[in-house]
Motif scaffolding. Structure first.
Motif, PDB file in Angstrom:
ATOM      1  N   ALA A 242       5.154  -7.209  -1.071  1.00 51.17           N
ATOM      2  CA  ALA A 242       5.566  -5.910  -0.532  1.00 51.17           C
ATOM      3  C   ALA A 242       6.784  -6.098   0.356  1.00 51.17           C
ATOM      4  N   GLY A 243       7.843  -5.343   0.074  1.00 58.15           N
ATOM      5  CA  GLY A 243       9.066  -5.474   0.852  1.00 58.15           C
ATOM      6  C   GLY A 243       9.694  -6.852   0.753  1.00 58.15           C
ATOM      7  N   GLY A 244       9.262  -7.666  -0.238  1.00 57.19           N
ATOM      8  CA  GLY A 244       9.735  -9.033  -0.355  1.00 57.19           C
ATOM      9  C   GLY A 244       9.130  -9.966   0.667  1.00 57.19           C
ATOM     10  N   LEU A 245       8.072  -9.519   1.362  1.00 62.13           N
ATOM     11  CA  LEU A 245       7.571 -10.259   2.527  1.00 62.13           C
ATOM     12  C   LEU A 245       6.189 -10.855   2.324  1.00 62.13           C
ATOM     13  N   VAL A 246       5.186 -10.024   2.056  1.00 60.80           N
ATOM     14  CA  VAL A 246       3.795 -10.486   2.004  1.00 60.80           C
ATOM     15  C   VAL A 246       3.076  -9.753   0.874  1.00 60.80           C
ATOM     16  N   PRO A 247       1.915 -10.246   0.435  1.00 57.36           N
ATOM     17  CA  PRO A 247       1.134  -9.517  -0.565  1.00 57.36           C
ATOM     18  C   PRO A 247       0.818  -8.095  -0.099  1.00 57.36           C
ATOM     19  N   GLN A 248       0.728  -7.191  -1.051  1.00 56.70           N
ATOM     20  CA  GLN A 248       0.562  -5.778  -0.732  1.00 56.70           C
ATOM     21  C   GLN A 248      -0.690  -5.509   0.094  1.00 56.70           C
ATOM     22  N   ASP A 249      -1.787  -6.220  -0.182  1.00 56.34           N
ATOM     23  CA  ASP A 249      -3.020  -5.937   0.562  1.00 56.34           C
ATOM     24  C   ASP A 249      -2.872  -6.276   2.043  1.00 56.34           C
ATOM     25  N   GLU A 250      -2.047  -7.274   2.377  1.00 50.60           N
ATOM     26  CA  GLU A 250      -1.814  -7.592   3.783  1.00 50.60           C
ATOM     27  C   GLU A 250      -1.017  -6.486   4.468  1.00 50.60           C
ATOM     28  N   ALA A 251      -0.030  -5.947   3.765  1.00 50.90           N
ATOM     29  CA  ALA A 251       0.761  -4.857   4.328  1.00 50.90           C
ATOM     30  C   ALA A 251      -0.115  -3.628   4.577  1.00 50.90           C
ATOM     31  N   ILE A 252      -0.952  -3.292   3.603  1.00 49.88           N
ATOM     32  CA  ILE A 252      -1.829  -2.126   3.733  1.00 49.88           C
ATOM     33  C   ILE A 252      -2.804  -2.320   4.888  1.00 49.88           C
ATOM     34  N   ALA A 253      -3.352  -3.526   5.022  1.00 48.12           N
ATOM     35  CA  ALA A 253      -4.312  -3.789   6.093  1.00 48.12           C
ATOM     36  C   ALA A 253      -3.673  -3.617   7.469  1.00 48.12           C
ATOM     37  N   ALA A 254      -2.445  -4.088   7.638  1.00 46.06           N
ATOM     38  CA  ALA A 254      -1.751  -3.917   8.922  1.00 46.06           C
ATOM     39  C   ALA A 254      -1.523  -2.447   9.214  1.00 46.06           C
ATOM     40  N   TRP A 255      -1.121  -1.683   8.193  1.00 45.76           N
ATOM     41  CA  TRP A 255      -0.901  -0.233   8.363  1.00 45.76           C
ATOM     42  C   TRP A 255      -2.209   0.460   8.747  1.00 45.76           C
ATOM     43  N   GLU A 256      -3.311   0.087   8.102  1.00 46.10           N
ATOM     44  CA  GLU A 256      -4.593   0.725   8.402  1.00 46.10           C
ATOM     45  C   GLU A 256      -5.041   0.415   9.827  1.00 46.10           C
ATOM     46  N   ARG A 257      -4.841  -0.817  10.277  1.00 48.55           N
ATOM     47  CA  ARG A 257      -5.236  -1.159  11.641  1.00 48.55           C
ATOM     48  C   ARG A 257      -4.472  -0.338  12.669  1.00 48.55           C
ATOM     49  N   ALA A 258      -3.183  -0.163  12.446  1.00 47.20           N
ATOM     50  CA  ALA A 258      -2.363   0.549  13.423  1.00 47.20           C
ATOM     51  C   ALA A 258      -2.540   2.055  13.356  1.00 47.20           C
ATOM     52  N   SER A 259      -2.699   2.592  12.152  1.00 45.39           N
ATOM     53  CA  SER A 259      -2.761   4.052  11.989  1.00 45.39           C
ATOM     54  C   SER A 259      -4.156   4.608  12.244  1.00 45.39           C
ATOM     55  N   GLY A 260      -5.185   3.773  12.071  1.00 46.16           N
ATOM     56  CA  GLY A 260      -6.549   4.266  12.162  1.00 46.16           C
ATOM     57  C   GLY A 260      -6.995   5.027  10.930  1.00 46.16           C
ATOM     58  N   MET A 261      -6.188   4.977   9.858  1.00 44.21           N
ATOM     59  CA  MET A 261      -6.508   5.669   8.609  1.00 44.21           C
ATOM     60  C   MET A 261      -6.767   4.665   7.506  1.00 44.21           C
ATOM     61  N   LYS A 262      -7.345   5.153   6.418  1.00 47.38           N
ATOM     62  CA  LYS A 262      -7.556   4.342   5.228  1.00 47.38           C
ATOM     63  C   LYS A 262      -6.600   4.794   4.129  1.00 47.38           C
ATOM     64  N   ALA A 263      -6.118   3.826   3.386  1.00 49.44           N
ATOM     65  CA  ALA A 263      -5.232   4.126   2.265  1.00 49.44           C
ATOM     66  C   ALA A 263      -6.053   4.095   0.980  1.00 49.44           C
ATOM     67  N   ASP A 264      -6.484   5.269   0.535  1.00 50.80           N
ATOM     68  CA  ASP A 264      -7.232   5.352  -0.715  1.00 50.80           C
ATOM     69  C   ASP A 264      -6.387   4.783  -1.850  1.00 50.80           C
ATOM     70  N   PRO A 265      -6.898   3.806  -2.618  1.00 54.09           N
ATOM     71  CA  PRO A 265      -6.069   3.150  -3.637  1.00 54.09           C
ATOM     72  C   PRO A 265      -5.470   4.103  -4.665  1.00 54.09           C
ATOM     73  N   ALA A 266      -6.260   5.072  -5.137  1.00 53.38           N
ATOM     74  CA  ALA A 266      -5.743   5.993  -6.151  1.00 53.38           C
ATOM     75  C   ALA A 266      -4.656   6.894  -5.565  1.00 53.38           C
ATOM     76  N   ALA A 267      -4.899   7.398  -4.354  1.00 52.13           N
ATOM     77  CA  ALA A 267      -3.878   8.245  -3.715  1.00 52.13           C
ATOM     78  C   ALA A 267      -2.620   7.443  -3.430  1.00 52.13           C
ATOM     79  N   LEU A 268      -2.781   6.194  -3.008  1.00 52.20           N
ATOM     80  CA  LEU A 268      -1.614   5.366  -2.712  1.00 52.20           C
ATOM     81  C   LEU A 268      -0.819   5.070  -3.976  1.00 52.20           C
ATOM     82  N   THR A 269      -1.507   4.833  -5.078  1.00 56.34           N
ATOM     83  CA  THR A 269      -0.795   4.628  -6.355  1.00 56.34           C
ATOM     84  C   THR A 269       0.027   5.856  -6.700  1.00 56.34           C
ATOM     85  N   TRP A 270      -0.545   7.048  -6.495  1.00 52.41           N
ATOM     86  CA  TRP A 270       0.210   8.277  -6.762  1.00 52.41           C
ATOM     87  C   TRP A 270       1.494   8.294  -5.930  1.00 52.41           C
TER      88      TRP A 270
END
Length: 322
Positions: A242-270
């Motif tokens: 992701a972004g040429g930096l880290v695997p996508q699941d690591e990026a999503i996990a960092a975003w979820e920790r900071a935002s307090g939200m969950k990234a539904d996989p199907a919605a995120l794919t959309w």
């Protein structure tokens, strides 16, 4: 600065890039002071047409918060001073922004830290309250169940207007997006609109000192920004990162920790696929601005030459058709 005396501008130079604004750095000096500043001016024709007050107010809203941004100083919305509207901001000196520099190997040791900071800052943007920031006064607030449709309608209309050749893969992606809409947004968030490697200032320790290029900022679904940051073209050839930096699941996990939200996989794919369509809208728009003669700067045609085919391949990848 009505009380300043001996005002003088020196060291004026244009910063390369910046297809939606012309960007210059200069030093402003006066009796008793000096400061390095940035000027962002509207060009004759832009890669994207945006409202400079929205960009200015987005910066101002986040200044001094957990989202690092430069301080905005002055906004001029008329043409008489410098032929086009502009604003002036502080310059954050001594940092890098280039993806090529970041991914050259010299920063490999700090990339994990930088990646965590990148997506945690994006989570802070998603978590922020647009009304408390005063941004609902300058940005329309769509209903939660209409965020996706507003954005898709907007970018499809721009593709209809600007495309100079058939775009069958893009049209197929649009049909799929309309047939499989995402759920309503979890909350109404500030959407940066172009949050990617290349639009933040970083240092050798892996710290981020400034999030830049808010010209596409608006209110909408927070997954839109996350999807743009995970868009395959922003891996810069580093497949699977992701972004040429880290695997996508690591990026999503960092975003979820900071935002307090969950990234539904199907919605995120959309939203990732939508952002592929949005990207194509930007690339064909820049080509149209160049070929029509509205703006003959090489930066206008370079994204089209570099990215239209790559964006097609990214769409096929997201749709599992590559």
């Amino acid at each position: 600065m009505p009380d300043a005396r001996g005002l003088a501008v020196s060291g004026l130079e244009r910063i390369s890039g910046g297809a939606s604004r012309e960007t210059y750095r200069f030093r402003l000096s006066w009796d008793g002071g000096e400061r390095p500043l940035i000027l962002r001016r509207d060009p004759p024709a832009s890669l994207i047409e945006t409202e400079r007050r929205v960009e200015f107010e987005a910066y101002r809203a986040f200044h001094g918060s957990a989202v690092p941004v430069p301080e905005m100083l002055w906004l001029e919305e008329e043409d008489d001073a410098l032929d086009h509207p502009f604003f002036v901001a502080e310059e954050l000196c001594g940092h890098q922004a280039s993806p090529q520099v970041l991914l050259s190997g010299a920063y490999d040791r700090v990339i994990p830290r930088l990646a965590e900071r990148k997506w945690m800052i994006l989570g802070e943007i998603a978590k922020a309250d647009p009304a408390a920031l005063g941004l609902t006064a300058v940005m329309p607030a769509p209903p939660l169940d209409a965020c996706w449709r507003r954005e898709l309608d907007h970018w499809e209309a721009l593709i209809d207007r600007d495309a100079v050749e058939p775009l069958p893969i893009t049209r197929a992606a649009i049909r799929w997006l309309r047939a499989n809409p995402p759920p309503p947004a979890q909350k109404l968030s500030v959407v940066h609109g172009d949050y990617r490697t290349g639009n933040y200032l970083f240092d050798e320790a892996g710290e981020i000192h400034g999030v830049l290029d808010w010209e596409m900022a608006h209110l909408g679904d927070p997954l839109e920004d996350l999807g743009w940051s995970l868009q395959p073209v922003w891996s810069f050839g580093r497949e699977g990162l992701a972004g040429g930096l880290v695997p996508q699941d690591e990026a999503i996990a960092a975003w979820e920790r900071a935002s307090g939200m969950k990234a539904d996989p199907a919605a995120l794919t959309w939203w990732i696929l939508f952002n592929c369509v949005k990207g194509q809208g930007i690339w064909v728009g820049s080509a149209k601005a160049f070929t029509s003669g509205g703006n003959r700067s090489p930066i206008m045609v370079y994204p089209a030459w570099w990215l239209i085919n790559a964006q097609d391949r990214a769409m096929l990848k997201v749709m599992e058709r590559l």
